[in-house]
Write a protein that holds these residues in place. Structure first.
Motif, mmCIF file in Angstrom:
data_model
loop_
_atom_site.group_PDB
_atom_site.id
_atom_site.type_symbol
_atom_site.label_atom_id
_atom_site.label_comp_id
_atom_site.label_asym_id
_atom_site.label_seq_id
_atom_site.Cartn_x
_atom_site.Cartn_y
_atom_site.Cartn_z
ATOM 1 N N ASN A 62 0.712 -1.096 0.043
ATOM 2 C CA ASN A 62 -0.003 -0.197 -0.012
ATOM 3 C C ASN A 62 0.762 1.268 0.030
ATOM 4 N N ARG A 63 2.069 1.327 -0.497
ATOM 5 C CA ARG A 63 3.032 2.477 -0.762
ATOM 6 C C ARG A 63 3.236 2.986 0.493
ATOM 7 N N LEU A 79 0.806 0.262 -9.131
ATOM 8 C CA LEU A 79 1.457 1.279 -8.169
ATOM 9 C C LEU A 79 2.653 1.978 -8.764
ATOM 10 N N ILE A 89 -5.576 2.900 -4.846
ATOM 11 C CA ILE A 89 -5.053 1.433 -3.915
ATOM 12 C C ILE A 89 -5.347 1.540 -2.493
ATOM 13 N N ARG A 90 -5.128 2.563 -1.821
ATOM 14 C CA ARG A 90 -5.173 2.514 -0.495
ATOM 15 C C ARG A 90 -6.553 2.542 0.287
ATOM 16 N N ILE A 93 -7.364 -1.161 0.489
ATOM 17 C CA ILE A 93 -6.425 -1.842 1.238
ATOM 18 C C ILE A 93 -6.711 -1.558 2.681
ATOM 19 N N PRO A 169 -12.658 -2.616 2.702
ATOM 20 C CA PRO A 169 -11.477 -3.014 2.007
ATOM 21 C C PRO A 169 -11.603 -4.247 1.450
ATOM 22 N N ALA B 469 -2.646 5.028 5.225
ATOM 23 C CA ALA B 469 -3.185 3.608 4.733
ATOM 24 C C ALA B 469 -4.521 3.700 5.086
ATOM 25 N N GLY B 471 -5.992 6.179 3.440
ATOM 26 C CA GLY B 471 -6.448 6.814 2.383
ATOM 27 C C GLY B 471 -6.662 8.360 2.545
#
Lengths: 254, 564
Positions: A62-63, A79, A89-90, A93, A169, B469, B471
């Motif tokens: 998740n970077r 990513l 993406i975040r 997840i 998620p 995380a 977002g």
């Protein structure tokens, strides 16, 4: 990467695809050519000695860490440097940390509703209903109005799981979720995670809880010095692991 | 172990060895000693002052002051009483303290954020700033600001002016750059930051602009370059040379290492485009000419700024603005509820700004729409006569009060005007005030910068990671997660720095700024009432300090964390 046995996935489509992922911290080569697919609804447990790169690996997904070479594709989105891809993406997840990382200045309810209202744009009512339902699910409905500082470690970690789940998620990442807990609180957190796995959530779990790995995992990845040394089903892994490094590790912890 | 009680045989010994009794006795003895000491000091002061006929009292405050205060407000003269002089001192101190607190907070927060910058240059410069200012005495810094900076300013006869008088050309092509820039940005917006096409387009744009502006700059000063503009002669030797050099640059860029190639190509192509636009005269040379009038005068006698005066129509305009503000508040609450219930993220801040702006504009139109009186009474040769407004203005018969009364604008913006040895309009700020304000602000900001840095670093990294995380965007993370937790750490020491600044303002005496200490010491010297004078100064600083404490404690309580 030795493919010593066929990988069983409960559902065909891979949701996470990693291709030759490499990462360096300065001179230190943390991840070396990691290639892994994770299928939908699969529970993958990552184990290995400390410093082997297992936490770094799931933080790349998740970077929270940036990989320097290779490809990571989550839910069809690659990513890269594009912030919109990272944000997308975040959103899909959820992540649970070793140190819980709850927001100490917000109540349990506010912790859980923050991201759904601000990121997903849900009405407050919907977010609160979801939060109450999740608190029920993790077994602490009565703590909604309290602040994280007023809860025990096990309760805090369960709130953290509820907070991640509130975003609905598709994938959950667990970074050593029980390592900072007292022994008697570990069980309550693991129970929540087992229930989550049974409900069909795709999960990547870094843990030292071998009992959990044996019971819940569809597949176990064993990391050493930034490589996936061995992988397989729990039965294969705990009973007929081939690689000497795996054998050494297992002999020390079992 | 067996607990063995051993009752004391002596009852008196039992009493005096009792902990509670001992504590009580200790406190009573301490109070007696303190009271005795203070009464001794007080009686000796009073008796010694009584013998000199200087018993502390407040009656002398009605006596004539008899001294001048530089840059005093118009309600003070040497004929005023001591109490009025003291009020001048208080006003001057407050002016420095209030402006200083605001400015030092802004500067300190900025510097604190710079200290954490990932840019090496910014980080190093702010580190040097903080270290130099923190580690030299404030008194030395005040002397530097006053004697080295302020007194080195140009003379009153030849002041620095800003903007300097003259004509400013604004080339029309700047507007084209802006439009082009927005267009190009949008066209590459969907590309990843390091995508070759994005790098190439943006680099080429900057290179073209820099090449073109550089050429115009040269043409402005050198006749040979001026001749090249729009020449378009394809056989000119210099032009051919330029084309060859550009070709070499392009070739070099093509063979540059992979990671530099597109940047280098962008530079080479961009500068060629800029050069050709100049040589063929495609880029327009036209410019708007704006006449500039000095608005700020800076000299050794101080700073003079334009003055903003309220007119008779200000009230009308303000009424409109307050309706706008009220509407903005209603919108803010209404959309706040809507966001809560629907979850749609309305940009309510913009709606509120828009409401205020619209009403301010409407009010302006309404206030200025009414015509000014056609004839006004003015004093001419000792007689009151009625004259048309324009004529009276032309003859210079309107006083400033008349202008305020008859203007159609809600405000009058009066530029400083120098007549002889003084300014007849404009707001003047003394160099002493400026030196003190700058000295206090800059000195305290270094400490605040460190406090802000420490506060942000005190928020665990995990908070940032958890927020990411989930977002949340960078701005949301900063506003909702990092800042509330950092403030908890920042506010208590920040309050201390505010106290320091307000008390350090008493160093004004070193550069002869008439603050409360300087004025009161003058009063003390003249009247001999030192005990009263010192008491008044102490009460002033006590009140300021208590106010600051109350505010910071209030904030502190608000950001406190709830724990077990």
């Amino acid at each position: 990467m030795p493919d010593t046995n066929q990988v069983t996935a409960s559902n065909g489509e891979p949701i996470i695809i990693c291709r030759d992922v490499n990462k360096w911290f300065g001179e230190f080569h943390v991840l070396r050519d990691i290639s892994v697919d994770v299928a939908q609804q699969e529970v993958v447990v990552v184990i290995g000695p400390s410093g082997s790169g297992k936490s770094t690996f799931i933080r790349c997904i998740n970077r929270l860490e940036e990989h320097q070479a290779g490809q990571i594709i989550v839910d069809g989105i690659e990513l890269g440097n594009d912030v919109r891809n990272i944000a997308a993406i975040r959103r899909e997840i959820g992540m649970v940390f070793q140190q819980f990382n709850l927001f100490p200045h917000k109540t349990v309810l506010e912790n859980i509703t923050l991201a759904p209202t601000k990121v997903r744009g849900w009405p407050r009512e919907k977010a609160e209903a979801k939060a109450k339902e999740l608190l029920e699910r993790v077994g602490i409905p009565e703590q909604a109005a309290k602040y994280p500082g007023q809860l025990s470690g096990g309760q805090q970690q369960r709130v953290a799981i509820a907070r991640a789940l509130a975003m609905e998620p598709k994938i959950m990442l667990f970074d050593e979720p029980t390592s900072a807990l007292d022994p008697e609180m570990i069980k309550e957190v693991l129970d929540v995670m087992k229930e989550l796995a049974r409900s069909g959530m795709t999960m990547l779990v870094v843990t030292h809880e071998m009992g959990f790995a044996r019971e819940v995992a569809d597949r176990i990845l064993f990391f050493d010095q930034g490589r996936i040394v061995e992988q397989g089903t729990p039965t294969y892994f705990f009973e007929s692991a081939q690689h000497p490094r795996t054998k050494l590790f297992l002999s020390q912890i079992l | 172990m067996s607990a063995k009680s051993r009752p004391s045989r002596n009852p008196i010994l039992a009493i005096i060895s009792n902990v509670r009794v001992l504590q009580w006795v200790g406190q009573i003895v301490f109070v007696i000693i303190v009271v005795a000491l203070f009464s001794l000091i007080w009686t000796s002061i009073v008796t010694s002052l009584n013998t000199k006929n200087l018993a502390p009292n407040f009656d002398f405050l009605q006596n004539r002051a008899g001294f001048d205060i530089s840059n005093a407000p118009d309600w003070y003269s040497s004929n005023s009483d001591y109490w009025t002089a003291f009020q001048v001192g208080v006003t001057n101190s407050l002016r420095v303290i209030v402006s200083g607190l605001v400015l030092t907070t802004i500067l300190g927060i900025l510097m604190g954020i710079f200290l954490l910058s990932s840019n090496w240059l910014v980080r190093t410069i702010s580190r040097v700033y903080v270290e130099v200012l923190r580690n030299t005495p404030l008194l030395v810094q005040l002397f530097t600001w006053y004697f080295i900076v302020m007194l080195a300013l140009p003379s009153f006869q030849q002041p620095l002016t800003f903007p300097s008088e003259g004509v400013l050309p604004i080339p029309l092509r700047f507007a084209i750059y802006l439009v082009l820039f927005i267009f190009l940005r949008r066209s590459v917006d969907h590309l990843v930051i390091n995508a070759p096409r994005r790098v190439f387009i943006i680099t080429a744009f900057y290179a073209a602009v820099i090449a073109l502006e550089g050429a115009f700059r040269l043409a402005f000063t050198q006749p040979t370059w001026a001749a090249y503009y729009g020449s378009g002669n394809l056989l000119e030797f210099a032009f051919l040379l330029y084309i060859v050099i550009s070709a070499v640059l392009l070739a070099a860029a093509w063979f540059a290492p992979q990671e530099l190639r597109w940047r280098a190509l962008g530079l080479a192509v961009g500068q060629l485009i800029g050069g050709l636009l100049f040589y063929f005269g495609i880029a327009p040379n036209a410019a708007l000419r704006v006449e500039l009038v000095p608005a700020v005068y800076i000299s050794v006698r101080g700073f003079v700024f334009p003055e903003i005066l309220a007119t008779a129509r200000l009230a009308e305009w303000l009424a409109f603005v307050s309706v706008g503000v009220a509407l903005a508040i209603i919108l803010w609450i209404y959309f706040g509820r809507l966001i809560e219930t629907t979850g749609i993220q309305y940009q309510r801040g913009w709606y509120c700004v828009l409401a205020i702006v619209i009403f301010a504009a409407l009010g302006w139109v309404f206030a200025t729409a009414q015509p000014p009186p056609t004839v006004v009474p003015v004093e001419q040769d000792g007689q009151i006569v009625l004259l048309p407004l324009d004529e009276a203005r032309e003859q210079g018969l309107l006083t400033r009060e008349d202008e305020q009364l008859y203007s159609t604008q809600p405000f009058l913006f009066v530029l400083p005007e120098k007549r002889g040895l003084r300014f007849v309009s404009g707001t003047e700020i003394a160099p002493e005030y400026m030196a003190l304000l700058l000295g206090l602000t800059v000195y305290t900001s270094a400490f605040i910068a460190e406090i802000v840095r420490a506060g942000i670093l005190a928020v665990p990294r995990g908070q940032l990671e958890a927020s990411r995380a989930l977002g949340l965007t960078t701005v949301q993370t900063l506003r909702m997660i990092i800042l509330p937790q950092a403030l908890r750490v920042i506010i208590p020491p920040l309050g201390n720095q505010y106290l320091n600044l307000s008390k350090n303002s008493s160093l004004a005496i070193a550069i002869a700024y008439a603050d409360v200490v300087l004025v009161t010491t003058t009063i003390m010297n003249q009247s001999g009432q030192s005990v009263t004078g010192i008491t008044m100064i102490m009460i002033f600083y006590l009140i300021i300090s208590l106010l600051i404490s109350v505010v910071t404690n209030g904030f502190n309580r608000r950001f406190k964390l709830v724990t077990r």
